[in-house]
Enzyme design. Structure first.
Site, PDB file in Angstrom:
ATOM      1  N   CYS A  35     -20.365 -68.724 -16.572  1.00 48.58           N
ATOM      2  CA  CYS A  35     -19.243 -69.627 -16.766  1.00 48.58           C
ATOM      3  C   CYS A  35     -17.935 -68.889 -17.056  1.00 48.58           C
ATOM      4  O   CYS A  35     -17.838 -68.133 -18.004  1.00 48.58           O
ATOM      5  CB  CYS A  35     -19.663 -70.515 -17.939  1.00 48.58           C
ATOM      6  SG  CYS A  35     -18.445 -71.453 -18.760  1.00 48.58           S
ATOM      7  N   CYS A  57     -23.283 -76.362  -9.899  1.00 50.01           N
ATOM      8  CA  CYS A  57     -22.796 -76.267 -11.275  1.00 50.01           C
ATOM      9  C   CYS A  57     -21.279 -76.408 -11.214  1.00 50.01           C
ATOM     10  O   CYS A  57     -20.606 -75.587 -10.588  1.00 50.01           O
ATOM     11  CB  CYS A  57     -23.202 -74.910 -11.856  1.00 50.01           C
ATOM     12  SG  CYS A  57     -22.532 -74.635 -13.502  1.00 50.01           S
ATOM     13  N   CYS A 112     -18.150 -66.988 -24.780  1.00 49.48           N
ATOM     14  CA  CYS A 112     -17.965 -67.652 -23.484  1.00 49.48           C
ATOM     15  C   CYS A 112     -16.643 -67.230 -22.837  1.00 49.48           C
ATOM     16  O   CYS A 112     -15.587 -67.296 -23.465  1.00 49.48           O
ATOM     17  CB  CYS A 112     -17.986 -69.166 -23.708  1.00 49.48           C
ATOM     18  SG  CYS A 112     -17.489 -70.113 -22.265  1.00 49.48           S
ATOM     19  N   CYS A 118     -11.030 -74.182 -21.636  1.00 55.22           N
ATOM     20  CA  CYS A 118     -11.771 -74.985 -22.613  1.00 55.22           C
ATOM     21  C   CYS A 118     -11.163 -74.765 -23.989  1.00 55.22           C
ATOM     22  O   CYS A 118     -10.763 -73.650 -24.335  1.00 55.22           O
ATOM     23  CB  CYS A 118     -13.247 -74.593 -22.639  1.00 55.22           C
ATOM     24  SG  CYS A 118     -14.225 -75.618 -23.776  1.00 55.22           S
ATOM     25  N   CYS A 126     -15.831 -71.103 -28.095  1.00 59.25           N
ATOM     26  CA  CYS A 126     -17.082 -70.376 -28.374  1.00 59.25           C
ATOM     27  C   CYS A 126     -16.845 -68.895 -28.049  1.00 59.25           C
ATOM     28  O   CYS A 126     -16.350 -68.579 -26.960  1.00 59.25           O
ATOM     29  CB  CYS A 126     -18.227 -70.925 -27.534  1.00 59.25           C
ATOM     30  SG  CYS A 126     -18.440 -72.710 -27.744  1.00 59.25           S
ATOM     31  N   GLU A 139     -13.980 -72.879 -11.326  1.00 58.60           N
ATOM     32  CA  GLU A 139     -15.130 -72.309 -10.625  1.00 58.60           C
ATOM     33  C   GLU A 139     -16.220 -73.349 -10.396  1.00 58.60           C
ATOM     34  O   GLU A 139     -16.431 -74.217 -11.235  1.00 58.60           O
ATOM     35  CB  GLU A 139     -15.764 -71.217 -11.490  1.00 58.60           C
ATOM     36  CG  GLU A 139     -14.819 -70.106 -11.798  1.00 58.60           C
ATOM     37  CD  GLU A 139     -15.440 -69.081 -12.754  1.00 58.60           C
ATOM     38  OE1 GLU A 139     -14.702 -68.223 -13.212  1.00 58.60           O
ATOM     39  OE2 GLU A 139     -16.653 -69.170 -13.024  1.00 58.60           O
TER      40      GLU A 139
HETATM   41  N1  SAH Z   1     -18.951 -76.767 -22.483  1.00 62.36           N
HETATM   42  C1  SAH Z   1     -20.285 -77.125 -22.219  1.00 62.36           C
HETATM   43  C2  SAH Z   1     -20.736 -76.862 -20.815  1.00 62.36           C
HETATM   44  C3  SAH Z   1     -20.283 -75.576 -20.144  1.00 62.36           C
HETATM   45  S1  SAH Z   1     -20.998 -74.101 -20.679  1.00 62.36           S
HETATM   46  C4  SAH Z   1     -21.201 -76.456 -23.199  1.00 62.36           C
HETATM   47  O1  SAH Z   1     -20.780 -75.549 -23.889  1.00 62.36           O
HETATM   48  O2  SAH Z   1     -22.341 -76.892 -23.317  1.00 62.36           O
HETATM   49  C5  SAH Z   1     -22.673 -74.154 -20.072  1.00 62.36           C
HETATM   50  C6  SAH Z   1     -23.637 -73.362 -20.928  1.00 62.36           C
HETATM   51  O3  SAH Z   1     -23.384 -71.946 -20.798  1.00 62.36           O
HETATM   52  C7  SAH Z   1     -23.531 -73.672 -22.414  1.00 62.36           C
HETATM   53  O4  SAH Z   1     -24.814 -73.801 -22.967  1.00 62.36           O
HETATM   54  C8  SAH Z   1     -22.843 -72.447 -22.961  1.00 62.36           C
HETATM   55  O5  SAH Z   1     -23.076 -72.272 -24.322  1.00 62.36           O
HETATM   56  C9  SAH Z   1     -23.440 -71.369 -22.082  1.00 62.36           C
HETATM   57  N2  SAH Z   1     -22.699 -70.115 -22.063  1.00 62.36           N
HETATM   58  C10 SAH Z   1     -21.378 -69.908 -22.163  1.00 62.36           C
HETATM   59  N3  SAH Z   1     -21.094 -68.598 -22.097  1.00 62.36           N
HETATM   60  C11 SAH Z   1     -22.262 -67.952 -21.922  1.00 62.36           C
HETATM   61  C12 SAH Z   1     -22.632 -66.576 -21.800  1.00 62.36           C
HETATM   62  N4  SAH Z   1     -21.706 -65.626 -21.819  1.00 62.36           N
HETATM   63  N5  SAH Z   1     -23.939 -66.289 -21.647  1.00 62.36           N
HETATM   64  C13 SAH Z   1     -24.874 -67.272 -21.616  1.00 62.36           C
HETATM   65  N6  SAH Z   1     -24.595 -68.567 -21.743  1.00 62.36           N
HETATM   66  C14 SAH Z   1     -23.296 -68.916 -21.903  1.00 62.36           C
HETATM   67 FE1  SF4 Z   2     -16.195 -74.435 -23.872  1.00 65.37          FE
HETATM   68 FE2  SF4 Z   2     -17.525 -72.266 -23.179  1.00 65.37          FE
HETATM   69 FE3  SF4 Z   2     -17.944 -73.370 -25.568  1.00 65.37          FE
HETATM   70 FE4  SF4 Z   2     -18.812 -74.622 -23.341  1.00 65.37          FE
HETATM   71  S1  SF4 Z   2     -19.503 -72.648 -24.122  1.00 65.37           S
HETATM   72  S2  SF4 Z   2     -17.704 -75.523 -25.083  1.00 65.37           S
HETATM   73  S3  SF4 Z   2     -17.181 -74.037 -21.910  1.00 65.37           S
HETATM   74  S4  SF4 Z   2     -16.024 -72.456 -24.881  1.00 65.37           S
END
Ligand code: SAH
Ligand code: SF4
Length: 347
Positions: free
Chosen positions: A333, A104, A118, A111, A115, A90
């Site tokens: 994301c 973005c 996410c 990934c 997390c 995306e």
């Molecule tokens: N992997 C990297 C960059 C991609 S995610 C990272 O984790 O930093 C970009 C941002 O979106 C990160 O700060 C991540 O923690 C946040 N993010 C992921 N899922 C989310 C969600 N469901 N709601 C809000 N922020 C989210």
């Molecule tokens: Fe990966 Fe999502 Fe965690 Fe970023 S927030 S490191 S994209 S699992």
């Protein structure tokens, strides 16, 4: 067919010279691609027809296949692309009122960091993107904007994937964003989950690119269940690397805080975060959680967030809340892919 976007200027020169073209043609093709950002070789009107034919026979401008495009009421555009091997990624384009145009983009298909909140983390890891696949996502939005006489001004690596888990390709793509697409280094942001060795390496790159760290919790006991990477590099190790980054680069570091109701939006949480960040040259970006299918958390309310920001201020830690963009089009994301894949699997 070969994607012409994979060539840098010396490589494009070598190619066209091997076709028997004079060198000034290289400059013409390059300008059509990177200044005018045309979508087809037939638009390169000052090239002779035989060169346009040759390019059409062997080359494409880009290789990402657009599968879905959604536009939001706030002007956000979200695209789902299929890669050569069928993987889906995306990218999102966000226009702001102050003329910024921010792309973005994704660094990986899926990934590996897991997390729990996410959507991308919930899918697992498929593969790293190549530097061209990363670069092309920004390029494609630059093309779209060029149609309206606009330029892409900012790029954030905050789409799918962990950029520092694909470090070399990401750095190569960043160099091309700066050199070929003319994006100012200060207008590029890399966001990481907190891979400590790569943060240190990044500090040594000598680039003006901005760094954002996804923190979301201020103690190890609370961060580990949300972000498994915290078992590998805990908050103390992460903060050491951030202090080193700030000292070496003289740049401010941004911390991202996905505000989750009752989880990390309380006054006690704000105090813990204030104590952790006090004295560091940093800024906290608060983003209300985008709810995802695999996680029960809800976004924090505006009132809790305002209170949170006031408490951080008592520790002289600056914080702002980032407006959630494209809420009506699943712009979080990994969310478009999860939605598209679930009902009828188009991959
Ligand atoms: N992997 C990297 C960059 C991609 S995610 C990272 O984790 O930093 C970009 C941002 O979106 C990160 O700060 C991540 O923690 C946040 N993010 C992921 N899922 C989310 C969600 N469901 N709601 C809000 N922020 C989210
Ligand atoms: Fe990966 Fe999502 Fe965690 Fe970023 S927030 S490191 S994209 S699992």
């Amino acid at each position: 067919m070969t994607n012409i976007l994979q060539y840098d200027l010396p490589e494009l020169t070598e190619l066209l010279v091997s076709w028997g073209e004079p060198r000034f043609r290289v400059k013409q093709v390059w300008d059509w691609l990177y200044e005018k950002r045309v979508t087809q070789f037939d638009d390169m009107t000052n090239l002779p027809q035989n060169l346009r034919d040759h390019l059409n026979e062997e080359m494409t401008i880009g290789s990402l296949e657009q599968v879905v495009e959604q536009s939001s009421e706030d002007g956000t555009t979200k695209r789902l692309y299929k890669l050569d091997d069928g993987q889906l990624i995306e990218s999102v384009l966000m226009p702001y009122d102050d003329h910024r145009r921010t792309a973005c983009i994704s660094s990986q298909a899926g990934c590996a960091m897991g997390c729990v909140f996410c959507a991308t983390g919930q899918m697992g890891f498929a593969r790293n993107l190549t530097s061209t696949e990363i670069f092309e996502q920004a390029y494609r939005f630059a093309q779209l904007l060029a149609e309206d006489g606009e330029r892409l001004s900012n790029v954030v690596l905050m789409g799918m994937g962990e950029p520092f888990h694909n470090y070399d390709a990401v750095m190569e793509a960043i160099h091309r964003l700066i050199n070929d697409l003319g994006i100012g280094a200060r207008h590029i942001t890399v966001s990481t989950v907190g891979l400590v060795p790569q943060i240190r390496r990044f500090a040594d790159e000598g680039l003006q690119v901005s760094l954002a760290i996804s923190l979301h919790k201020a103690t190890d006991a609370e961060r580990t269940p949300l972000m498994p990477i915290n078992k590998r590099w805990n908050i103390m190790e992460l903060m050491d690397a951030c202090h080193e980054y700030v000292a070496k680069t003289n740049r401010r570091v941004t911390f991202e805080w996905a505000a989750i109701a009752g989880e990390n939006d309380t006054p006690e949480e704000a105090q813990k975060l204030g104590r952790l960040l006090q004295g560091l040259n940093c800024h906290v970006n608060i983003i209300p959680l985008n709810p995802t299918g695999g996680y029960a958390g809800r976004p924090a309310d505006p009132e809790a967030i305002n209170n949170f920001i006031d408490i951080l201020e008592q520790y002289s830690v600056s914080a702002t809340v980032r407006v959630r963009r494209g809420i009506d089009i699943d712009a979080g994301c990994g969310q478009l892919k999860s939605k598209v894949i679930a009902p009828g699997d188009i991959a």
